[in-house]
Motif scaffolding. Structure first.
Motif, PDB file in Angstrom:
ATOM      1  N   THR A 250       0.806  -1.222   0.000  1.00  0.00           N
ATOM      2  CA  THR A 250       0.000   0.000   0.000  1.00  0.00           C
ATOM      3  C   THR A 250       0.836   1.267   0.000  1.00  0.00           C
ATOM      4  O   THR A 250       0.272   2.369   0.016  1.00  0.00           O
ATOM      5  CB  THR A 250      -0.949   0.039   1.213  1.00  0.00           C
ATOM      6  OG1 THR A 250      -0.175  -0.068   2.418  1.00  0.00           O
ATOM      7  CG2 THR A 250      -1.974  -1.084   1.149  1.00  0.00           C
ATOM      8  N   ILE A 251       2.160   1.142  -0.014  1.00  0.00           N
ATOM      9  CA  ILE A 251       2.993   2.348  -0.042  1.00  0.00           C
ATOM     10  C   ILE A 251       4.239   2.100  -0.873  1.00  0.00           C
ATOM     11  O   ILE A 251       4.860   1.032  -0.796  1.00  0.00           O
ATOM     12  CB  ILE A 251       3.374   2.808   1.383  1.00  0.00           C
ATOM     13  CG1 ILE A 251       4.178   4.113   1.312  1.00  0.00           C
ATOM     14  CG2 ILE A 251       4.143   1.732   2.125  1.00  0.00           C
ATOM     15  CD1 ILE A 251       4.377   4.789   2.655  1.00  0.00           C
ATOM     16  N   ILE A 252       4.563   3.069  -1.704  1.00  0.00           N
ATOM     17  CA  ILE A 252       5.834   3.137  -2.413  1.00  0.00           C
ATOM     18  C   ILE A 252       6.463   4.458  -2.012  1.00  0.00           C
ATOM     19  O   ILE A 252       5.823   5.516  -2.104  1.00  0.00           O
ATOM     20  CB  ILE A 252       5.634   3.049  -3.935  1.00  0.00           C
ATOM     21  CG1 ILE A 252       5.255   1.611  -4.326  1.00  0.00           C
ATOM     22  CG2 ILE A 252       6.875   3.489  -4.686  1.00  0.00           C
ATOM     23  CD1 ILE A 252       4.924   1.441  -5.791  1.00  0.00           C
ATOM     24  N   SER A 253       7.691   4.413  -1.551  1.00  0.00           N
ATOM     25  CA  SER A 253       8.329   5.605  -1.001  1.00  0.00           C
ATOM     26  C   SER A 253       8.357   6.747  -2.004  1.00  0.00           C
ATOM     27  O   SER A 253       8.675   6.556  -3.186  1.00  0.00           O
ATOM     28  CB  SER A 253       9.757   5.281  -0.555  1.00  0.00           C
ATOM     29  OG  SER A 253      10.434   6.457  -0.163  1.00  0.00           O
ATOM     30  N   HIS A 325       3.524   9.383  10.035  1.00  0.00           N
ATOM     31  CA  HIS A 325       2.400   8.704  10.686  1.00  0.00           C
ATOM     32  C   HIS A 325       1.092   9.434  10.394  1.00  0.00           C
ATOM     33  O   HIS A 325       0.059   8.796  10.147  1.00  0.00           O
ATOM     34  CB  HIS A 325       2.638   8.624  12.193  1.00  0.00           C
ATOM     35  CG  HIS A 325       1.696   7.704  12.889  1.00  0.00           C
ATOM     36  ND1 HIS A 325       1.746   6.335  12.757  1.00  0.00           N
ATOM     37  CD2 HIS A 325       0.649   7.955  13.716  1.00  0.00           C
ATOM     38  CE1 HIS A 325       0.782   5.783  13.466  1.00  0.00           C
ATOM     39  NE2 HIS A 325       0.100   6.742  14.061  1.00  0.00           N
ATOM     40  N   ARG A 326       1.153  10.755  10.397  1.00  0.00           N
ATOM     41  CA  ARG A 326      -0.045  11.531  10.075  1.00  0.00           C
ATOM     42  C   ARG A 326      -0.517  11.226   8.656  1.00  0.00           C
ATOM     43  O   ARG A 326      -1.717  11.120   8.386  1.00  0.00           O
ATOM     44  CB  ARG A 326       0.277  13.026  10.246  1.00  0.00           C
ATOM     45  CG  ARG A 326      -0.851  13.962   9.912  1.00  0.00           C
ATOM     46  CD  ARG A 326      -0.635  15.338  10.543  1.00  0.00           C
ATOM     47  NE  ARG A 326       0.741  15.751  10.568  1.00  0.00           N
ATOM     48  CZ  ARG A 326       1.269  16.685   9.767  1.00  0.00           C
ATOM     49  NH1 ARG A 326       0.511  17.276   8.865  1.00  0.00           N
ATOM     50  NH2 ARG A 326       2.526  17.039   9.884  1.00  0.00           N
ATOM     51  N   GLY A 327       0.429  11.061   7.728  1.00  0.00           N
ATOM     52  CA  GLY A 327       0.067  10.719   6.363  1.00  0.00           C
ATOM     53  C   GLY A 327      -0.638   9.382   6.259  1.00  0.00           C
ATOM     54  O   GLY A 327      -1.608   9.230   5.508  1.00  0.00           O
ATOM     55  N   ALA A 328      -0.160   8.388   7.027  1.00  0.00           N
ATOM     56  CA  ALA A 328      -0.811   7.072   7.021  1.00  0.00           C
ATOM     57  C   ALA A 328      -2.234   7.161   7.556  1.00  0.00           C
ATOM     58  O   ALA A 328      -3.158   6.539   7.010  1.00  0.00           O
ATOM     59  CB  ALA A 328       0.010   6.085   7.855  1.00  0.00           C
ATOM     60  N   PHE A 352      -5.145  -3.041   4.563  1.00  0.00           N
ATOM     61  CA  PHE A 352      -5.779  -2.099   5.482  1.00  0.00           C
ATOM     62  C   PHE A 352      -5.874  -2.653   6.889  1.00  0.00           C
ATOM     63  O   PHE A 352      -5.883  -1.892   7.864  1.00  0.00           O
ATOM     64  CB  PHE A 352      -7.151  -1.685   4.943  1.00  0.00           C
ATOM     65  CG  PHE A 352      -7.086  -0.518   4.015  1.00  0.00           C
ATOM     66  CD1 PHE A 352      -7.304   0.766   4.469  1.00  0.00           C
ATOM     67  CD2 PHE A 352      -6.768  -0.701   2.684  1.00  0.00           C
ATOM     68  CE1 PHE A 352      -7.223   1.858   3.620  1.00  0.00           C
ATOM     69  CE2 PHE A 352      -6.690   0.370   1.812  1.00  0.00           C
ATOM     70  CZ  PHE A 352      -6.914   1.656   2.284  1.00  0.00           C
ATOM     71  N   GLY A 353      -5.945  -3.967   7.020  1.00  0.00           N
ATOM     72  CA  GLY A 353      -5.884  -4.551   8.359  1.00  0.00           C
ATOM     73  C   GLY A 353      -4.561  -4.239   9.031  1.00  0.00           C
ATOM     74  O   GLY A 353      -4.504  -3.934  10.234  1.00  0.00           O
ATOM     75  N   HIS A 354      -3.482  -4.290   8.252  1.00  0.00           N
ATOM     76  CA  HIS A 354      -2.158  -3.958   8.786  1.00  0.00           C
ATOM     77  C   HIS A 354      -2.094  -2.497   9.211  1.00  0.00           C
ATOM     78  O   HIS A 354      -1.551  -2.163  10.281  1.00  0.00           O
ATOM     79  CB  HIS A 354      -1.100  -4.246   7.720  1.00  0.00           C
ATOM     80  CG  HIS A 354       0.291  -3.891   8.134  1.00  0.00           C
ATOM     81  ND1 HIS A 354       0.910  -2.729   7.741  1.00  0.00           N
ATOM     82  CD2 HIS A 354       1.177  -4.549   8.919  1.00  0.00           C
ATOM     83  CE1 HIS A 354       2.125  -2.686   8.261  1.00  0.00           C
ATOM     84  NE2 HIS A 354       2.315  -3.776   8.976  1.00  0.00           N
ATOM     85  N   ILE A 355      -2.637  -1.604   8.380  1.00  0.00           N
ATOM     86  CA  ILE A 355      -2.645  -0.183   8.748  1.00  0.00           C
ATOM     87  C   ILE A 355      -3.433   0.034  10.038  1.00  0.00           C
ATOM     88  O   ILE A 355      -3.018   0.797  10.920  1.00  0.00           O
ATOM     89  CB  ILE A 355      -3.251   0.658   7.604  1.00  0.00           C
ATOM     90  CG1 ILE A 355      -2.402   0.548   6.341  1.00  0.00           C
ATOM     91  CG2 ILE A 355      -3.357   2.133   8.024  1.00  0.00           C
ATOM     92  CD1 ILE A 355      -3.041   1.180   5.121  1.00  0.00           C
ATOM     93  N   LEU A 356      -4.573  -0.653  10.168  1.00  0.00           N
ATOM     94  CA  LEU A 356      -5.401  -0.496  11.366  1.00  0.00           C
ATOM     95  C   LEU A 356      -4.648  -0.928  12.619  1.00  0.00           C
ATOM     96  O   LEU A 356      -4.583  -0.184  13.602  1.00  0.00           O
ATOM     97  CB  LEU A 356      -6.691  -1.311  11.216  1.00  0.00           C
ATOM     98  CG  LEU A 356      -7.587  -1.380  12.460  1.00  0.00           C
ATOM     99  CD1 LEU A 356      -8.133   0.007  12.800  1.00  0.00           C
ATOM    100  CD2 LEU A 356      -8.724  -2.374  12.251  1.00  0.00           C
ATOM    101  N   PHE A 357      -4.067  -2.136  12.581  1.00  0.00           N
ATOM    102  CA  PHE A 357      -3.457  -2.679  13.799  1.00  0.00           C
ATOM    103  C   PHE A 357      -2.092  -2.068  14.106  1.00  0.00           C
ATOM    104  O   PHE A 357      -1.733  -1.906  15.271  1.00  0.00           O
ATOM    105  CB  PHE A 357      -3.327  -4.202  13.676  1.00  0.00           C
ATOM    106  CG  PHE A 357      -4.639  -4.925  13.788  1.00  0.00           C
ATOM    107  CD1 PHE A 357      -5.355  -4.935  14.969  1.00  0.00           C
ATOM    108  CD2 PHE A 357      -5.175  -5.596  12.699  1.00  0.00           C
ATOM    109  CE1 PHE A 357      -6.571  -5.585  15.075  1.00  0.00           C
ATOM    110  CE2 PHE A 357      -6.389  -6.254  12.787  1.00  0.00           C
ATOM    111  CZ  PHE A 357      -7.089  -6.248  13.981  1.00  0.00           C
ATOM    112  N   VAL A 358      -1.329  -1.730  13.066  1.00  0.00           N
ATOM    113  CA  VAL A 358       0.030  -1.241  13.303  1.00  0.00           C
ATOM    114  C   VAL A 358       0.087   0.283  13.404  1.00  0.00           C
ATOM    115  O   VAL A 358       0.814   0.818  14.231  1.00  0.00           O
ATOM    116  CB  VAL A 358       0.975  -1.750  12.184  1.00  0.00           C
ATOM    117  CG1 VAL A 358       2.365  -1.131  12.331  1.00  0.00           C
ATOM    118  CG2 VAL A 358       1.074  -3.265  12.227  1.00  0.00           C
TER     119      VAL A 358
END
Length: 477
Positions: A250-253, A325-328, A352-358
């Motif tokens: 979900t992210i490319i630098s 972190h604010r961007g995520a 999105f599950g990873h974004i939610l939990f982490v």
């Protein structure tokens, strides 16, 4: 009454330990997936082999380098880009209304003059004040525009670019000479499906740099930059490689990513009003392709490397991590409806599950654990078993994961040639779990607070600039 309090304390402790264990299981899964991907991937061909195999089939690429107050590093960065080993590319530097001498040093270094260049206006951005170029460097185009932020600058670059593939990067970063040739491989091997490819970002602090190129890999002498070296290894070589393997990246630098220009235009370019424009774009591409049921691929390739300057002070690093972190969180807020919906497949469930939990609840739970569990144990409300379980989850797993990422680096990519470097990095991989990780969590909580307050500021990012470190045995007298 005491039994009730002890029961509540035990429940809180079990919840924190279970959440931490689940998060670490995710990290261990990433480590296993990354290892499997590296083992199964054929050995990387030499540059000569890559050139013979991919040069004729490689599509033109436009490198987009947004620059805001980058006078210290911009010339070295552009020189490194001009020296890239790729058959057909252009460099579009976007001066985003810099308040320093960014434009002036570019004009002086490359003898630029105003030029006329037709360009699209398919995506919105702040007005362009002028376009600069020179016959002596036909690959180089400099766009001077009013300030609008990084996303706005990238949109201007996309409009000016003429190549079918655009490469977003930071103006203060240095690409290895063969980086584009290695990163473009998915676009050549799978041209129909591939819409985005990310490469590895490494820390340049401590490396010897000459004419915009890293000519000798070294380790930073600054402790913060050294800690970030291990952190970057874990983030890129482990996490992104793992999610790429199962199609949930979900992210490319923003420091180094290739995108199909037509797909970027289709989703409206980079989103304004967010500091996580790199993640936002990738998620928008997922959303478009999944919604229209089009076959696609978002990939991560570990071999192409982009070198960047890491912050060396707590204040600058803290601002950077809070902003990340604010961007995520901003991306999660905009696209959270994708989570666990069948139509979005593994991206909705795993990504999105990873974004939610982490990212969303992880920092809060982790900080509760650091504060409450020792306090509850000190007050006699928790047995020593709870304390030991929390310490094992918090520190032992962290050490194993960090050292495991370093082991992947050495076994497969071998980017650090000296044994001394590996020993130092192994020590750092252990040490970072005792202090640095906790400080990082505080920065993430600060990012959460900024998100709740709807803060949009980037904050000052002071840099020292790339310095040409002398070769061993030589001085700059």
């Amino acid at each position: 009454m005491n039994e009730t309090i002890e029961a509540i304390a035990a429940f809180v402790a079990l919840f924190v330990i279970a959440a931490g264990l689940f998060q670490n299981v995710i990290y261990m899964l990433q480590l296993v997936l990354a290892a499997a991907s590296l083992i199964e991937t054929p050995s990387t061909p030499a540059v000569g082999v890559l050139w013979r195999r991919y040069a004729e089939a490689s599509p033109p690429i436009a490198l987009l380098a947004p620059a805001y107050n980058e006078a210290l590093t911009i010339v070295e960065s552009v020189r490194s880009l001009l020296a890239l080993q790729y058959p057909n590319f252009e460099i579009v530097v976007i001066n985003d209304g810099s308040a320093d001498e960014t434009l002036a040093v570019l004009i002086d270094a490359f003898e630029l003059a105003p030029i006329e260049r037709a360009h699209d206006l398919k995506i919105g951005h702040q007005p362009i004040r002028g376009i600069w170029g020179t016959p002596s460097q036909p690959r180089l185009v400099v766009v001077d525009k009013q300030n609008g932020g990084k996303a706005d600058a990238l949109n201007a670059g996309i409009n000016v670019a003429r190549a079918p593939i655009v490469c977003s990067m930071d103006a203060d970063s240095l690409l290895e000479p063969d980086a584009l040739l290695r990163a473009v491989r998915p676009f050549v091997d799978d041209p129909v499906r591939t819409v985005a490819v990310g490469g590895t970002v490494r820390i340049a602090n401590g490396c010897r740099i000459d004419h915009g190129r890293v000519v000798e890999i070294g380790l930073p002498t600054n402790p913060l930059a050294l800690l970030q070296t291990v952190e970057y290894l874990r983030a890129f070589l482990m996490a992104r490689l793992a999610w790429s393997r199962i199609g949930t990246l979900t992210i490319i630098s923003g420091a180094f990513g290739l995108f199909r220009r037509s797909a970027v235009l289709e989703v409206g370019g980079y989103t304004h009003g967010t500091v996580g424009e790199d993640m936002e774009l990738v998620v928008k591409l997922h959303r478009l392709m999944r919604s229209q049921k089009r076959p696609y691929r978002v990939a991560f390739i570990p071999e192409p490397v982009c070198w960047t300057e890491a912050p060396e002070s707590l204040s600058v690093l803290g601002r950077q991590r809070a902003r990340w972190h604010r961007g995520a969180l901003e991306t999660f807020q905009r696209h959270g409806d994708m989570m666990w919906r069948p139509g979005f497949g593994r991206v909705g469930v795993v990504g999105f599950g990873h974004i939610l939990f982490v990212d969303v609840i992880g920092p809060v739970i982790e900080m509760i654990g650091y504060i409450l569990i020792p306090v509850l144990w000190t007050l006699g409300l928790l047995s020593v078993e709870y304390l030991l379980a929390f310490l094992a989850v918090s520190f032992t797993f962290g050490v194993v994961i960090s050292v495991g990422a370093l082991a992947l680096e050495e076994s497969e990519l071998r980017r650090f040639p000296k044994v001394r470097h590996l020993v130092i990095l192994a020590i750092v991989a252990v040490v970072e779990n005792f202090g640095y990780r906790q400080i990082n969590n505080l920065w993430r909580l600060h990012g959460t607070w900024q998100f709740l307050r709807k803060t949009q500021s980037w904050g000052a990012m002071t840099r020292k600039g790339f310095k040409r470190l002398p070769a061993p045995g030589h001085t700059n007298a």
